[in-house]
Design a protein around this motif. Structure first.
Motif, short mmCIF file in Angstrom:
data_model
loop_
_atom_site.label_atom_id
_atom_site.label_comp_id
_atom_site.label_asym_id
_atom_site.label_seq_id
_atom_site.Cartn_x
_atom_site.Cartn_y
_atom_site.Cartn_z
N THR A 277 13.10 -11.75 18.78
CA THR A 277 14.14 -11.21 17.92
C THR A 277 14.39 -12.17 16.78
O THR A 277 14.02 -13.34 16.83
CB THR A 277 15.45 -11.00 18.71
OG1 THR A 277 15.87 -12.26 19.23
CG2 THR A 277 15.25 -10.02 19.84
N LEU B 148 16.37 0.80 22.21
CA LEU B 148 15.00 0.58 22.65
C LEU B 148 14.58 1.53 23.76
O LEU B 148 13.48 2.08 23.73
CB LEU B 148 14.83 -0.87 23.10
CG LEU B 148 13.41 -1.31 23.44
CD1 LEU B 148 12.50 -1.14 22.24
CD2 LEU B 148 13.39 -2.74 23.91
N SER B 149 15.43 1.76 24.74
CA SER B 149 15.07 2.62 25.87
C SER B 149 14.82 4.06 25.44
O SER B 149 13.78 4.63 25.78
CB SER B 149 16.14 2.55 26.96
OG SER B 149 15.83 3.43 28.01
N ASN C 65 21.74 -0.77 22.01
CA ASN C 65 20.32 -1.01 21.78
C ASN C 65 19.55 0.30 22.00
O ASN C 65 19.55 0.85 23.09
CB ASN C 65 19.82 -2.09 22.74
CG ASN C 65 18.39 -2.48 22.47
OD1 ASN C 65 17.72 -1.93 21.60
ND2 ASN C 65 17.90 -3.46 23.21
N LEU D 38 13.96 5.12 22.52
CA LEU D 38 12.76 5.13 21.68
C LEU D 38 11.49 5.04 22.52
O LEU D 38 10.50 5.72 22.24
CB LEU D 38 12.82 3.97 20.67
CG LEU D 38 13.79 4.13 19.52
CD1 LEU D 38 13.86 2.86 18.70
CD2 LEU D 38 13.42 5.31 18.66
N ALA D 39 11.51 4.20 23.55
CA ALA D 39 10.35 4.08 24.42
C ALA D 39 10.11 5.38 25.19
O ALA D 39 8.96 5.83 25.31
CB ALA D 39 10.54 2.91 25.39
N ILE E 60 8.85 -9.98 23.43
CA ILE E 60 9.59 -9.48 22.28
C ILE E 60 10.36 -10.64 21.67
O ILE E 60 11.09 -11.34 22.36
CB ILE E 60 10.56 -8.36 22.69
CG1 ILE E 60 9.78 -7.18 23.25
CG2 ILE E 60 11.41 -7.93 21.51
CD1 ILE E 60 10.65 -6.08 23.80
N GLY F 177 6.83 -3.55 29.63
CA GLY F 177 7.82 -4.52 29.17
C GLY F 177 7.66 -5.88 29.81
O GLY F 177 7.96 -6.91 29.20
N ILE G 13 7.57 1.91 31.37
CA ILE G 13 8.27 1.04 30.41
C ILE G 13 8.51 -0.34 31.02
O ILE G 13 8.30 -1.37 30.36
CB ILE G 13 9.60 1.69 29.96
CG1 ILE G 13 9.30 2.92 29.11
CG2 ILE G 13 10.46 0.70 29.21
CD1 ILE G 13 10.51 3.79 28.83
#
Length: 156
Positions: free
Chosen positions: A118, A67-68, A65, A70-71, A116, A111, A107
Motif C-alpha cells: 500500500t 477489495l472483497s 475497503n 471486486l475480487a 500487496i 491472497g 480469494i
C-alpha cells in the motif's frame, strides 16, 4: 510453463469429455446441454454480478475497503466466460466459481500467495528555516500617463 500446460491440457480434457458424453447422449442432446449451460451461466453471472455490484456500492458508500467485492466480481466474470466457452470441463469450473464459498476459498488461496503493498501520501515538508525572499520588480503608476504595454512576461 504452467500456462503452456493449461493451454495444452484443457482442450484435451474438453475433447475427451465431448467424446465420452456424446457417446452416452448422442449428438443433439450433447449440443443442447452445451447451449443450456451457456444460458444458465449467463443468467447466473447477471444475477450474482448484480448482487456483488450492490455490495460494492454499499462498501463504497460506507468508505469500506472494496477489495472483497471486486475480487468476487472478477471471479464471477471469469466464471461467466468459462460457462460461455463450449465444453464440460470449463462449465464445471465456471459453475464452481459461481458458488460464493468456493470464490472465498479461491480469494483466500490467491491472497495468501500475493504480496500487496500500500502507499499513502507523503508527510508534509517542513517549512524552510531561512527568511522568505520574493524577487520582483515594481514601478510607480502615474494616473496622468497612458498605461504601459505588457512586458511579455506572464505567470502560468
Amino acid at each position: 510453463m504452467w500456462l503452456f500446460a493449461l493451454f495444452l491440457l484443457v482442450p484435451m480434457i474438453e475433447i475427451a469429455l465431448f467424446i465420452t458424453i456424446g457417446g452416452w447422449l448422442t449428438l443433439w442432446p450433447t449440443l443442447g446441454l452445451v447451449l443450456l449451460t451457456g444460458v444458465i451461466g449467463t443468467t447466473l453471472m447477471r444475477w450474482q454480478g448484480l448482487k456483488v455490484l450492490a455490495e460494492l456500492r454499499g462498501d463504497m458508500g460506507q468508505l469500506k475497503n472494496p477489495l472483497s467485492p471486486l475480487a468476487h466480481g472478477a471471479l464471477i466474470v471469469l466464471a461467466g466466460l468459462l460457462l460461455l466457452t463450449p465444453g464440460f470441463f470449463t462449465d464445471a469450473i465456471g459453475f464452481l466459481l459461481m458458488v460464493p464459498k468456493v470464490r472465498e476459498f479461491v480469494i483466500a488461496f490467491v491472497g495468501a500467495r500475493v504480496k500487496i503493498q500500500t502507499f499513502g501520501a507523503q508527510p508534509p515538508r517542513s517549512a524552510p528555516t531561512g527568511p522568505t525572499v520574493i524577487d520582483g520588480e515594481f514601478f510607480e503608476i502615474d494616473e496622468n500617463q497612458p498605461p504601459r504595454p505588457p512586458s511579455g512576461w506572464t505567470r502560468h
